[in-house]
Design a protein around this motif. Structure first.
Motif, PDB file in Angstrom:
ATOM      1  N   LEU A 130       0.833  -1.216   0.000  1.00 45.34           N
ATOM      2  CA  LEU A 130       0.000   0.000   0.000  1.00 45.34           C
ATOM      3  C   LEU A 130       0.861   1.256   0.000  1.00 45.34           C
ATOM      4  N   THR A 131       1.896   1.240   0.843  1.00 45.96           N
ATOM      5  CA  THR A 131       2.775   2.404   0.941  1.00 45.96           C
ATOM      6  C   THR A 131       3.467   2.652  -0.398  1.00 45.96           C
ATOM      7  N   CYS A 155       2.469   1.700  -3.334  1.00 45.85           N
ATOM      8  CA  CYS A 155       1.499   2.074  -4.373  1.00 45.85           C
ATOM      9  C   CYS A 155       1.003   3.503  -4.198  1.00 45.85           C
ATOM     10  N   ASN A 156       1.098   4.026  -2.993  1.00 47.72           N
ATOM     11  CA  ASN A 156       0.725   5.428  -2.778  1.00 47.72           C
ATOM     12  C   ASN A 156       1.946   6.347  -2.863  1.00 47.72           C
ATOM     13  N   GLY A 157       3.078   5.788  -3.257  1.00 49.68           N
ATOM     14  CA  GLY A 157       4.318   6.575  -3.313  1.00 49.68           C
ATOM     15  C   GLY A 157       4.571   7.146  -4.699  1.00 49.68           C
ATOM     16  N   LYS A 207       5.652   2.656  -7.262  1.00 44.80           N
ATOM     17  CA  LYS A 207       4.500   1.870  -7.723  1.00 44.80           C
ATOM     18  C   LYS A 207       4.933   0.844  -8.776  1.00 44.80           C
ATOM     19  N   LEU A 263      -5.043  -1.808  -4.462  1.00 42.91           N
ATOM     20  CA  LEU A 263      -3.678  -1.263  -4.617  1.00 42.91           C
ATOM     21  C   LEU A 263      -3.519  -0.509  -5.941  1.00 42.91           C
TER      22      LEU A 263
END
Ligand code: BYC
Length: 317
Positions: free
Chosen positions: A172-173, A175-177, A182, A241
């Motif tokens: 998650l981290t 993919c949100n970066g 990602k 994700l």
């Protein structure tokens, strides 16, 4: 009058059918005992070898928090190996014999651990997918008919659920970066997806052990049933994700109420199982080195235990 083997087998099957657990000192067919030794020892070896791809990243974790969590996860896996070796020992095989089989390459362990962990995102993918697959298989095994194995599984499953969340949180981290992070997460999913599906074993029609193992309630679901359960559960998680599962044939099937999916490369699977995967040789080399380097610890522990026993004898006399 002594009961004959047929009567004993019939009574044993009746106990299984009634949902009773079989315990270490109970009578059991020789094949039931051997099947358990095979499966539990393979499972124990998987936990022990499973520490290697992750151990590779402990010193390179990107923050203290990540390092502590990964270290705890790898330590749990060592613990799982120990419970499982103990459960197998109740069936009359020694730990030395099992370790010897692992170290000399005659024992099997899960195919998944013969793939390399190339980037930090692999720690996310392993936790999310590999532990996710392991949980699906092991929740079933908490209801397996052999008591010591079933009880070990209850505790192991609790810890696996932390492992799975640890992995998903890393994904998650990432993919949100940044775009680059990602892409790293997508690359890890691309490499670990198919090997994770292989963890459930061959297709049911190619699985020589399933029929008998289902009769004895060693397995409560078949390889294909568990694999389907994993896919149905995991695809929506990939959607959250924002990642793409690397299978062009993956499609929700309204009639079946399940995802349809593409063909697994079984040639690759059997090649890895036979010892020819990317990391099989390295894994065995590393396990042998760990065993040899740990000799002084085993010698010291044995010498200490002997001294304590001597002290107890001299006190008592
Ligand atoms: N890799 O008749 P089948 C984990 C073998 S890791 C290698 O279907 P069965 C974790 C199979 O052994 C997960 N070999 O067998 C740790 C058999 O060979 P033999 C470990 C495989 O036993 C750290 C032959 O193929 N989990 O927890 O009825 C970090 C024919 O197969 C594999 C367990 O071990 C494979 N993937 O069903 C993260 C669970 N698949 O022995 C996670 C306990 C099959 O006849 N084990 N083979 O020469 C089981 O539930 C079952 O043994 C299996 C296979 C479902 C795996």
């Amino acid at each position: 009058m002594e009961k004959n083997i047929k009567d004993l087998e019939a009574e044993f099957q009746k106990r299984i059918d009634n949902g009773e657990n079989i315990e270490a000192k109970d009578w059991m067919p020789e094949k039931y005992r051997k099947t358990h030794i095979r499966q539990i020892s393979q499972h124990a070896h998987s936990e022990v070898v499973g520490m290697l791809p992750e151990g590779n990243w402990i010193s390179r974790a990107p923050s203290l928090r990540r390092k502590v969590a990964l270290l705890a996860k790898v330590q749990d896996e060592a613990g799982h190996g120990l419970y499982l070796y103990s459960a197998a020992e109740t069936l009359g095989i020694s730990r030395e014999e099992m370790i010897e089989q692992l170290n000399n390459g005659t024992a099997k362990y899960s195919s998944i651990f013969n793939y390399p962990s190339l980037t930090w995102a692999d720690m996310g993918a392993i936790g999310w997918l590999v532990d996710g697959a392991a949980i699906i298989n092991q929740v079933m095994l908490t209801k397996t008919s052999y008591g010591p194995y079933a009880r070990a599984m209850v505790r192991i499953c609790k810890e696996e659920s932390f492992h799975q969340r640890q992995g998903y949180e890393i994904m998650l981290t990432l993919c949100n970066g940044t775009e680059e992070q990602k892409a790293m997460a997508q690359d890890a999913l691309n490499r670990w997806w198919w090997p994770s599906l292989m963890m459930f074993g061959p297709r049911d029609e190619e699985s020589p052990n399933t029929e008998q193992s289902m009769k004895w309630k060693i397995k409560r679901k078949s390889n294909d049933e568990l694999r389907q359960q994993f896919i149905d559960q995991t695809v929506p998680q990939a959607d959250i994700l924002g990642l793409t599962v690397p299978d062009k044939d993956l499609k929700w099937n309204e009639d079946r109420g399940h995802y349809d999916f593409g063909e697994i490369d079984w040639e690759e699977f059997w090649n890895v199982v036979k010892g020819n995967g990317l990391c099989n040789r390295k894994r065995l080399k590393d396990r042998n080195a760990a065993w040899d380097n740990g000799k002084w610890v085993r010698d010291a522990a044995t010498a200490y235990a002997e001294r304590q026993a001597e002290k107890r004898v001299s006190k008592a006399s």
